[in-house]
Design a protein around this motif. Structure first.
Motif, short mmCIF file in Angstrom:
data_model
loop_
_atom_site.label_atom_id
_atom_site.label_comp_id
_atom_site.label_asym_id
_atom_site.label_seq_id
_atom_site.Cartn_x
_atom_site.Cartn_y
_atom_site.Cartn_z
N ALA A 77 -19.16 -100.98 -7.71
CA ALA A 77 -19.08 -101.27 -6.27
C ALA A 77 -18.66 -100.02 -5.49
N PRO A 78 -19.55 -99.04 -5.39
CA PRO A 78 -19.18 -97.78 -4.74
C PRO A 78 -18.90 -97.90 -3.24
N ASP A 79 -19.36 -98.98 -2.61
CA ASP A 79 -19.06 -99.17 -1.19
C ASP A 79 -17.67 -99.78 -0.98
N ILE A 80 -17.11 -100.36 -2.03
CA ILE A 80 -15.80 -101.03 -1.94
C ILE A 80 -14.68 -100.12 -2.44
N PHE A 81 -14.89 -99.52 -3.58
CA PHE A 81 -13.84 -98.72 -4.22
C PHE A 81 -14.02 -97.23 -3.92
N ALA A 82 -12.91 -96.54 -3.86
CA ALA A 82 -12.89 -95.10 -3.64
C ALA A 82 -11.94 -94.50 -4.67
N CYS A 83 -11.92 -93.18 -4.76
CA CYS A 83 -11.08 -92.53 -5.76
C CYS A 83 -10.29 -91.37 -5.16
N ASN A 84 -9.04 -91.28 -5.55
CA ASN A 84 -8.22 -90.14 -5.24
C ASN A 84 -8.33 -89.22 -6.46
N ASP A 114 -7.59 -86.12 -6.91
CA ASP A 114 -6.44 -85.26 -7.17
C ASP A 114 -5.38 -85.96 -8.00
N GLU A 115 -5.17 -87.25 -7.72
CA GLU A 115 -4.13 -88.02 -8.43
C GLU A 115 -4.70 -88.83 -9.59
N GLY A 116 -6.03 -89.00 -9.65
CA GLY A 116 -6.65 -89.67 -10.77
C GLY A 116 -6.59 -91.19 -10.75
N TYR A 117 -6.77 -91.80 -9.60
CA TYR A 117 -6.82 -93.26 -9.55
C TYR A 117 -7.78 -93.72 -8.47
N ALA A 118 -8.25 -94.96 -8.63
CA ALA A 118 -9.13 -95.59 -7.65
C ALA A 118 -8.29 -96.47 -6.73
N TYR A 119 -8.90 -96.86 -5.63
CA TYR A 119 -8.26 -97.78 -4.69
C TYR A 119 -9.34 -98.52 -3.91
N VAL A 120 -8.95 -99.57 -3.23
CA VAL A 120 -9.89 -100.33 -2.42
C VAL A 120 -10.00 -99.63 -1.07
N GLY A 121 -11.18 -99.10 -0.80
CA GLY A 121 -11.41 -98.38 0.44
C GLY A 121 -12.02 -99.25 1.52
N LEU A 122 -12.56 -100.41 1.12
CA LEU A 122 -13.18 -101.34 2.06
C LEU A 122 -13.14 -102.72 1.42
N GLN A 123 -12.58 -103.68 2.12
CA GLN A 123 -12.55 -105.05 1.60
C GLN A 123 -13.95 -105.66 1.71
N PRO A 124 -14.35 -106.47 0.73
CA PRO A 124 -15.67 -107.10 0.79
C PRO A 124 -15.78 -108.05 1.97
N ASP A 125 -17.00 -108.12 2.55
CA ASP A 125 -17.19 -109.02 3.69
C ASP A 125 -18.38 -109.95 3.51
N ILE A 162 -1.03 -96.44 -1.95
CA ILE A 162 -0.99 -96.63 -0.50
C ILE A 162 -2.36 -96.62 0.14
N GLU A 163 -3.34 -96.03 -0.52
CA GLU A 163 -4.67 -95.96 0.07
C GLU A 163 -5.40 -97.30 0.13
N ASN A 164 -4.97 -98.30 -0.65
CA ASN A 164 -5.63 -99.60 -0.61
C ASN A 164 -5.68 -100.12 0.81
N ILE A 165 -6.88 -100.53 1.23
CA ILE A 165 -7.04 -101.16 2.54
C ILE A 165 -6.45 -102.56 2.43
N GLU A 211 -16.69 -108.59 -10.66
CA GLU A 211 -17.25 -107.94 -11.85
C GLU A 211 -16.42 -106.71 -12.22
N ALA A 212 -16.07 -105.90 -11.22
CA ALA A 212 -15.25 -104.72 -11.48
C ALA A 212 -13.89 -105.13 -12.04
N MET A 213 -13.32 -106.18 -11.48
CA MET A 213 -12.01 -106.65 -11.94
C MET A 213 -12.08 -107.08 -13.41
N HIS A 214 -13.13 -107.79 -13.80
CA HIS A 214 -13.26 -108.26 -15.17
C HIS A 214 -13.58 -107.14 -16.16
#
Length: 71
Positions: A27-34, A36-47, A4-7, A57-60
């Motif tokens: 991409a530390p400005d784009i991705f963030a991590c929860n 407590d639950e042990g997963y990453a999410y998109v915290g900011l969409q690229p612009d 649910i945290e994905n922007i 690159e991260a996806m690949h």
């Protein structure tokens, strides 16, 4: 299931994420991590093209293919 945290936007991290933090290293400005639950999410969409390239690159490099693109 998508964390649910994905922007809302083009990129998202799905429920396969194992919290390896590769995307955060790339991409530390784009991705963030929860941590407590042990997963990453998109915290900011690229612009810009540079941020789009980092997301691709991260996806690949994601070992579990948890980063996806909505077309």
């Amino acid at each position: 299931m998508i964390p649910i945290e994905n922007i809302p936007g083009k990129y998202y991290v799905n429920s396969r994420c194992v919290g390896c933090d590769i995307c955060l290293e790339i991409a530390p400005d784009i991705f963030a991590c929860n941590h407590d639950e042990g997963y990453a999410y998109v915290g900011l969409q690229p612009d810009c093209e540079a941020e789009e390239n980092l997301c691709m690159e991260a996806m690949h490099l994601c070992p579990v293919n948890a980063i996806e693109v909505r077309e």
